[in-house]
Design an enzyme around this catalytic site. Sequence first.
Site, PDB file in Angstrom:
ATOM      1  N   LYS A   1      29.448  35.544  35.704  1.00 23.42           N
ATOM      2  CA  LYS A   1      28.963  35.725  37.074  1.00 23.42           C
ATOM      3  C   LYS A   1      27.459  35.462  37.172  1.00 23.42           C
ATOM      4  O   LYS A   1      26.946  35.162  38.222  1.00 23.42           O
ATOM      5  CB  LYS A   1      29.264  37.142  37.538  1.00 23.42           C
ATOM      6  CG  LYS A   1      30.748  37.377  37.742  1.00 23.42           C
ATOM      7  CD  LYS A   1      31.007  38.152  39.017  1.00 23.42           C
ATOM      8  CE  LYS A   1      32.481  38.173  39.354  1.00 23.42           C
ATOM      9  NZ  LYS A   1      33.179  39.308  38.812  1.00 23.42           N
TER      10      LYS A   1
HETATM   11  N1  GLU Z   1      39.412  41.965  38.307  1.00 23.27           N
HETATM   12  C1  GLU Z   1      39.696  41.301  37.087  1.00 23.27           C
HETATM   13  C2  GLU Z   1      38.656  40.226  36.839  1.00 23.27           C
HETATM   14  O1  GLU Z   1      37.864  39.916  37.728  1.00 23.27           O
HETATM   15  C3  GLU Z   1      41.067  40.653  37.091  1.00 23.27           C
HETATM   16  C4  GLU Z   1      42.093  41.615  36.741  1.00 23.27           C
HETATM   17  C5  GLU Z   1      43.494  41.080  36.649  1.00 23.27           C
HETATM   18  O2  GLU Z   1      43.771  39.991  37.142  1.00 23.27           O
HETATM   19  O3  GLU Z   1      44.333  41.800  36.115  1.00 23.27           O
HETATM   20  O4  GLU Z   1      38.587  39.714  35.748  1.00 23.27           O
END
Ligand code: GLU
Length: 277
Positions: free
Chosen positions: A252
């Site tokens: 990010k």
């Molecule tokens: N929120 C998680 C991420 O941004 C993804 C979680 C998932 O897909 O299980 O990596």
Amino acid sequence: MAEVTRFAPSPTGWLHLGHAYAALFAQEAAGQGGRFLIRIEDIDGTRARPEYEEAIYEDLAWLGLKWETPVRRQSDHFDDYRAALKKLEALGVLYPCFCTRREIQEEIARAGNAPQGPDGPLYPRTCRGRDAAERNARITAGEAYALRLDVSKAMRLVSHDLAWTDRERGRFKIQPDVFGDVVLARKDTPASYHLAVVVDDALQGITLVTRGEDLLEATHLHRLLQELLGLPVPEWHHHRLINDDAGKRLAKRDDARSLRSLRAAGWTPERVKEAIR
Ligand code: GLU
């Protein structure tokens, strides 16, 4: 085949090419007549920001994605996670952990060769052996605590033949211990990533969980939690990750590779799709 899939970003930064790949992958995996959902994973209140959530919708719409509304936002559903914790508590598979990060590091250093998990050394289970009187006294005194899963105890409650299926890689027998006694409720939040994902995928009726292969090991733990909580079991498809030009995984922090910077630099959605093919 028609599936219910989801893209589950955390609003803690701008989306980049890796997210575009994951979102398009999930939408395509829903198939003809399937359903594609978005879930905002914002239980980390210190890092999630509304402007990032807005940007997620804007970037995905720009890419041409369509999704069902209302979108599930995790921070609106802490009661669901509390209910799951209550169930696990009733099974006797949770214990309060009062350790600070620093105490955990010191304990690991003392122990010498702590087993390693995907996120670093495993928790040395310092708080597992505390007796009820001490636990109660510390809780009554207002000391902050997390809730951890007692994995060995949990495994005694389920069949050792538990397995799960990845669409590409096939069947895996669970190795529930990969994360050790993982935190399911943080000191400041009545949930953790692992708990919330499992509860939400069930409540949203997800039939095919698509996500990056960096989360493959987490699936062992998720399968165990599903079994303990009596939740339906989806299938998984862990996909490749998109790297930057130097072959490093996109993060990010790499603002230059964010979808908005690419868009500002004149990229079209087609060019994005081409770049991640
Ligand atoms: N929120 C998680 C991420 O941004 C993804 C979680 C998932 O897909 O299980 O990596």
